[in-house]
Design a protein around this motif. Structure first.
Motif, PDB file in Angstrom:
ATOM      1  N   SER A 112       7.269  76.362  43.714  1.00  0.00           N
ATOM      2  CA  SER A 112       8.124  76.256  42.544  1.00  0.00           C
ATOM      3  C   SER A 112       7.608  75.082  41.729  1.00  0.00           C
ATOM      4  CB  SER A 112       9.578  76.002  42.947  1.00  0.00           C
ATOM      5  OG  SER A 112      10.078  77.087  43.674  1.00  0.00           O
ATOM      6  N   ALA A 113       8.060  74.976  40.527  1.00  0.00           N
ATOM      7  CA  ALA A 113       7.637  73.861  39.698  1.00  0.00           C
ATOM      8  C   ALA A 113       8.858  73.254  39.044  1.00  0.00           C
ATOM      9  CB  ALA A 113       6.651  74.335  38.638  1.00  0.00           C
ATOM     10  N   PHE A 114       8.776  71.952  38.787  1.00  0.00           N
ATOM     11  CA  PHE A 114       9.839  71.315  38.026  1.00  0.00           C
ATOM     12  C   PHE A 114       9.237  70.336  37.048  1.00  0.00           C
ATOM     13  CE2 PHE A 114       9.459  68.277  41.481  1.00  0.00           C
ATOM     14  CZ  PHE A 114       9.665  67.046  40.877  1.00  0.00           C
ATOM     15  N   ASP A 115      10.006  70.052  36.036  1.00  0.00           N
ATOM     16  CA  ASP A 115       9.596  69.159  34.966  1.00  0.00           C
ATOM     17  C   ASP A 115      10.780  68.227  34.731  1.00  0.00           C
ATOM     18  OD1 ASP A 115       7.997  68.145  32.933  1.00  0.00           O
ATOM     19  OD2 ASP A 115       8.481  69.727  31.515  1.00  0.00           O
ATOM     20  N   MET A 116      10.549  66.899  34.752  1.00  0.00           N
ATOM     21  CA  MET A 116      11.618  65.930  34.573  1.00  0.00           C
ATOM     22  C   MET A 116      11.313  65.081  33.350  1.00  0.00           C
ATOM     23  SD  MET A 116      13.313  63.292  37.345  1.00  0.00           S
ATOM     24  CE  MET A 116      11.785  62.668  37.949  1.00  0.00           C
ATOM     25  N   GLU A 117      12.274  64.985  32.439  1.00  0.00           N
ATOM     26  CA  GLU A 117      12.073  64.272  31.180  1.00  0.00           C
ATOM     27  C   GLU A 117      13.313  63.459  30.827  1.00  0.00           C
ATOM     28  OE1 GLU A 117       9.421  67.926  29.348  1.00  0.00           O
ATOM     29  OE2 GLU A 117      11.271  67.374  28.346  1.00  0.00           O
ATOM     30  N   LEU A 118      13.111  62.456  29.983  1.00  0.00           N
ATOM     31  CA  LEU A 118      14.213  61.717  29.375  1.00  0.00           C
ATOM     32  C   LEU A 118      14.293  62.158  27.923  1.00  0.00           C
ATOM     33  CD1 LEU A 118      13.814  58.041  30.633  1.00  0.00           C
ATOM     34  CD2 LEU A 118      15.722  59.594  31.084  1.00  0.00           C
ATOM     35  N   LEU A 138      18.998  71.081  34.896  1.00  0.00           N
ATOM     36  CA  LEU A 138      19.890  70.055  35.434  1.00  0.00           C
ATOM     37  C   LEU A 138      19.884  68.898  34.451  1.00  0.00           C
ATOM     38  CD1 LEU A 138      18.453  70.060  39.055  1.00  0.00           C
ATOM     39  CD2 LEU A 138      20.476  71.280  38.266  1.00  0.00           C
ATOM     40  N   LYS A 139      21.054  68.399  34.072  1.00  0.00           N
ATOM     41  CA  LYS A 139      21.163  67.318  33.099  1.00  0.00           C
ATOM     42  C   LYS A 139      22.043  66.220  33.675  1.00  0.00           C
ATOM     43  CE  LYS A 139      19.534  70.424  30.131  1.00  0.00           C
ATOM     44  NZ  LYS A 139      18.947  70.464  28.849  1.00  0.00           N
ATOM     45  N   TYR A 140      21.672  64.972  33.408  1.00  0.00           N
ATOM     46  CA  TYR A 140      22.487  63.817  33.779  1.00  0.00           C
ATOM     47  C   TYR A 140      22.517  62.880  32.582  1.00  0.00           C
ATOM     48  CZ  TYR A 140      24.098  59.530  35.928  1.00  0.00           C
ATOM     49  OH  TYR A 140      24.798  58.390  36.211  1.00  0.00           O
ATOM     50  N   THR A 180      22.634  55.810  20.617  1.00  0.00           N
ATOM     51  CA  THR A 180      21.622  56.764  21.068  1.00  0.00           C
ATOM     52  C   THR A 180      21.986  57.242  22.466  1.00  0.00           C
ATOM     53  OG1 THR A 180      19.886  55.744  19.728  1.00  0.00           O
ATOM     54  CG2 THR A 180      19.171  57.054  21.631  1.00  0.00           C
ATOM     55  N   ALA A 181      22.034  58.556  22.646  1.00  0.00           N
ATOM     56  CA  ALA A 181      22.321  59.135  23.954  1.00  0.00           C
ATOM     57  C   ALA A 181      21.018  59.230  24.734  1.00  0.00           C
ATOM     58  CB  ALA A 181      22.945  60.519  23.800  1.00  0.00           C
ATOM     59  N   LEU A 182      21.100  59.019  26.030  1.00  0.00           N
ATOM     60  CA  LEU A 182      19.940  59.120  26.912  1.00  0.00           C
ATOM     61  C   LEU A 182      20.274  60.125  28.000  1.00  0.00           C
ATOM     62  CD1 LEU A 182      17.117  58.056  27.546  1.00  0.00           C
ATOM     63  CD2 LEU A 182      18.187  56.252  28.883  1.00  0.00           C
ATOM     64  N   LEU A 183      19.537  61.244  28.003  1.00  0.00           N
ATOM     65  CA  LEU A 183      19.823  62.354  28.903  1.00  0.00           C
ATOM     66  C   LEU A 183      18.632  62.609  29.815  1.00  0.00           C
ATOM     67  CD1 LEU A 183      21.964  64.646  29.441  1.00  0.00           C
ATOM     68  CD2 LEU A 183      20.633  66.057  27.858  1.00  0.00           C
ATOM     69  N   LEU A 184      18.869  62.571  31.131  1.00  0.00           N
ATOM     70  CA  LEU A 184      17.837  62.937  32.098  1.00  0.00           C
ATOM     71  C   LEU A 184      17.880  64.456  32.230  1.00  0.00           C
ATOM     72  CD1 LEU A 184      15.757  62.193  34.295  1.00  0.00           C
ATOM     73  CD2 LEU A 184      17.677  62.096  35.909  1.00  0.00           C
ATOM     74  N   VAL A 185      16.732  65.115  32.016  1.00  0.00           N
ATOM     75  CA  VAL A 185      16.646  66.572  32.006  1.00  0.00           C
ATOM     76  C   VAL A 185      15.650  67.007  33.073  1.00  0.00           C
ATOM     77  CG1 VAL A 185      16.106  68.609  30.612  1.00  0.00           C
ATOM     78  CG2 VAL A 185      17.068  66.575  29.515  1.00  0.00           C
ATOM     79  N   ILE A 186      16.056  67.936  33.938  1.00  0.00           N
ATOM     80  CA  ILE A 186      15.155  68.489  34.953  1.00  0.00           C
ATOM     81  C   ILE A 186      15.157  70.003  34.796  1.00  0.00           C
ATOM     82  CG2 ILE A 186      14.680  68.732  37.423  1.00  0.00           C
ATOM     83  CD1 ILE A 186      16.229  66.096  37.814  1.00  0.00           C
ATOM     84  N   TYR A 187      13.958  70.566  34.629  1.00  0.00           N
ATOM     85  CA  TYR A 187      13.785  72.018  34.545  1.00  0.00           C
ATOM     86  C   TYR A 187      13.217  72.492  35.882  1.00  0.00           C
ATOM     87  CZ  TYR A 187      13.956  71.145  29.499  1.00  0.00           C
ATOM     88  OH  TYR A 187      14.314  70.738  28.239  1.00  0.00           O
ATOM     89  N   LEU A 188      13.874  73.456  36.522  1.00  0.00           N
ATOM     90  CA  LEU A 188      13.382  74.059  37.759  1.00  0.00           C
ATOM     91  C   LEU A 188      12.894  75.463  37.441  1.00  0.00           C
ATOM     92  CD1 LEU A 188      16.329  72.975  40.076  1.00  0.00           C
ATOM     93  CD2 LEU A 188      14.096  71.886  39.877  1.00  0.00           C
ATOM     94  N   PHE A 189      11.593  75.693  37.576  1.00  0.00           N
ATOM     95  CA  PHE A 189      11.006  76.981  37.247  1.00  0.00           C
ATOM     96  C   PHE A 189      10.904  77.853  38.476  1.00  0.00           C
ATOM     97  CE2 PHE A 189       9.449  73.996  34.101  1.00  0.00           C
ATOM     98  CZ  PHE A 189       9.688  74.663  32.938  1.00  0.00           C
TER      99      PHE A 189
END
Length: 189
Positions: A112-118, A138-140, A180-189
């Motif tokens: 599987s792959a994931f991508d994590m970004e701010l 997934l968002k935090y 400014t909002a800061l959102l941790l974003v994780i995409y699970l492919f």
């Protein structure tokens, strides 16, 4: 081809397209696909089929070997990763004023792959169009206050709140706070 390479394909297509001063629309027309599909591929929101990938690479006047050259070298098999704040790479997803994505980590894990970004979202910034991805998201929310819409449901999130959903559902986001909002974003492919 591993999932990590698939995550790098969109970046490579965008880089080559921009190097050659080709617009999304020009590439889409030449490749026989939609402008939206090219945008989704470049933003890692979808993975192109092999025929579409071949058509895009050909439309960029690239040979397959040249296109994929160096992608394998970007991958490593370390047991752990430490990513320093000053090493975060800016990711150009879509041109939405006030949005700034910074990739934290992108890796294949057990097929599987994931991508994590701010994602930094300036006060008042909003995505007008609903978007979809081919990933579970997934968002935090680290700081700020945002309004999120998934399908027809709208809700407000405050710092410390989390969200998980299937990205194939149309969604969009808006900063409704004063900072400014800061959102941790994780995409699970």
């Amino acid at each position: 081809m591993t999932e990590e390479i698939l995550l790098l394909i969109g970046e490579r297509i965008r880089a080559r397209r921009q190097e050659k001063n080709i617009t999304l629309e020009q590439l889409a027309n030449k490749a026989g696909v939609t402008k939206g599909l090219i945008s989704q591929i470049e933003n890692n929101r979808t993975v192109p089929s092999l025929p579409v990938l071949l058509s895009i690479v050909h439309s960029l006047d690239e040979d397959m070997r040249g296109f994929f050259e160096g992608l394998q070298a970007k991958m490593t098999d370390l047991k752990y990763y430490v990513i320093r704040k000053d090493e975060l790479k800016e990711v150009n997803r879509e041109p939405v004023k006030g949005f700034s994505y910074k990739r934290i980590f992108s890796r294949a894990v057990n097929s599987s792959a994931f991508d994590m970004e701010l994602l930094e979202i300036k006060p008042g910034a909003a995505r007008r169009q609903m978007v979809t991805t081919e990933a579970y998201e997934l968002k935090y929310l680290v700081q700020g206050e945002i309004e999120y819409q998934v399908d027809k449901e709208k809700f407000t999130m405050k710092a410390g709140d989390s969200l998980a959903f299937d990205g194939r559902h149309p969604h969009r986001i808006k900063n409704v706070g004063k900072v400014t909002a800061l959102l941790l974003v994780i995409y699970l492919f």
